[in-house]
Write a protein that holds these residues in place. Structure first.
Motif, PDB file in Angstrom:
ATOM      1  N   UNK A   1      -5.065   0.141  -4.534  1.00 32.04           N
ATOM      2  CA  UNK A   1      -4.454   0.116  -3.209  1.00 32.04           C
ATOM      3  C   UNK A   1      -4.625   1.482  -2.551  1.00 32.04           C
ATOM      4  N   UNK A   2      -4.929   1.509  -1.264  1.00 28.29           N
ATOM      5  CA  UNK A   2      -5.067   2.764  -0.515  1.00 28.29           C
ATOM      6  C   UNK A   2      -4.108   2.754   0.658  1.00 28.29           C
ATOM      7  N   UNK A   3      -3.664   3.943   1.051  1.00 34.76           N
ATOM      8  CA  UNK A   3      -2.791   4.038   2.220  1.00 34.76           C
ATOM      9  C   UNK A   3      -3.532   3.498   3.436  1.00 34.76           C
ATOM     10  N   UNK A   4      -2.803   2.810   4.301  1.00 36.56           N
ATOM     11  CA  UNK A   4      -3.418   2.230   5.491  1.00 36.56           C
ATOM     12  C   UNK A   4      -3.738   3.293   6.526  1.00 36.56           C
ATOM     13  N   UNK A   5      -2.930   4.327   6.583  1.00 35.89           N
ATOM     14  CA  UNK A   5      -3.166   5.434   7.503  1.00 35.89           C
ATOM     15  C   UNK A   5      -3.303   6.701   6.680  1.00 35.89           C
ATOM     16  N   UNK A   6      -4.067   7.649   7.170  1.00 33.57           N
ATOM     17  CA  UNK A   6      -4.270   8.916   6.483  1.00 33.57           C
ATOM     18  C   UNK A   6      -3.771  10.063   7.341  1.00 33.57           C
ATOM     19  N   UNK A   7      -3.345  11.129   6.690  1.00 34.61           N
ATOM     20  CA  UNK A   7      -2.979  12.355   7.402  1.00 34.61           C
ATOM     21  C   UNK A   7      -4.273  13.084   7.757  1.00 34.61           C
TER      22      UNK A   7
ATOM     23  N   UNK B   1       0.842  -1.202   0.000  1.00 36.53           N
ATOM     24  CA  UNK B   1       0.000   0.000   0.000  1.00 36.53           C
ATOM     25  C   UNK B   1       0.873   1.246   0.000  1.00 36.53           C
ATOM     26  N   UNK B   2       0.422   2.302  -0.673  1.00 39.39           N
ATOM     27  CA  UNK B   2       1.200   3.543  -0.650  1.00 39.39           C
ATOM     28  C   UNK B   2       1.197   4.158   0.743  1.00 39.39           C
ATOM     29  N   UNK B   3       2.239   4.913   1.020  1.00 39.05           N
ATOM     30  CA  UNK B   3       2.315   5.616   2.298  1.00 39.05           C
ATOM     31  C   UNK B   3       1.336   6.775   2.298  1.00 39.05           C
ATOM     32  N   UNK B   4       0.942   7.207   3.479  1.00 36.87           N
ATOM     33  CA  UNK B   4       0.079   8.387   3.613  1.00 36.87           C
ATOM     34  C   UNK B   4       0.910   9.636   3.369  1.00 36.87           C
ATOM     35  N   UNK B   5       0.269  10.716   2.914  1.00 36.03           N
ATOM     36  CA  UNK B   5       1.011  11.979   2.801  1.00 36.03           C
ATOM     37  C   UNK B   5       1.388  12.477   4.196  1.00 36.03           C
ATOM     38  N   UNK B   6       2.358  13.343   4.245  1.00 36.30           N
ATOM     39  CA  UNK B   6       2.772  13.912   5.524  1.00 36.30           C
ATOM     40  C   UNK B   6       2.711  15.432   5.424  1.00 36.30           C
ATOM     41  N   UNK B   7       2.941  16.087   6.521  1.00 38.46           N
ATOM     42  CA  UNK B   7       2.984  17.548   6.503  1.00 38.46           C
ATOM     43  C   UNK B   7       1.687  18.177   6.050  1.00 38.46           C
TER      44      UNK B   7
END
Length: 141
Positions: A102-108, A14-20
């Protein structure tokens, strides 16, 4: 090195969540969000509004990644004045028929409150005061 295996490996993760994620500006009916793209492969972002009373998630928009830049900006419009909002932003990777999206497992997540519709900005208030002072001067002469 087997490139097919390597590419499958990246697609299955899964892709990582965005940050910042932060609010760069907010009005009584809109918000501008800025985020930092993750380094993992991804095709775009999903923006969700969360209802502060029951945390119900509603998809606001599905944004395709426009370029390979690390900073991404977007606006959410049509908000209600003087309302507390929680917004989640996640990433997605669409393998175009090879695998399900695929969706990020965690979201910002970011929380903000829209302004009151009747409240004017300090700049517009100062402009109005200056205009009234000018008119008073002109009329008294």
């Amino acid at each position: 090195m087997n490139l097919n295996r390597l590419s499958s490996y990246f697609i299955l993760i899964c892709p990582e969540a965005p940050s910042g994620l932060f609010v760069s500006s907010v009005t009584h009916v809109s918000v501008s969000l800025t985020l930092t793209s993750p380094s993992s492969p991804h095709d775009g972002y999903e923006l969700y509004k969360l209802d502060p009373t029951d945390n119900h998630r509603a998809l606001v928009s599905n944004l395709t990644r426009e370029n390979n830049g690390m900073i991404y900006e977007t606006d959410i419009v049509g908000l209600v004045p003087a309302t507390l909002y929680n917004v989640e932003v996640g990433t997605f990777l669409n393998a175009e028929g090879s695998f399900p999206m695929q969706r990020s497992e965690e979201n910002a997540t970011v929380t903000f409150m829209t302004g009151n519709a009747g409240v004017q900005s300090p700049e517009s208030t100062m402009l109005l005061i200056s205009l009234l002072a000018y008119l008073a001067t002109v009329l008294l002469i």
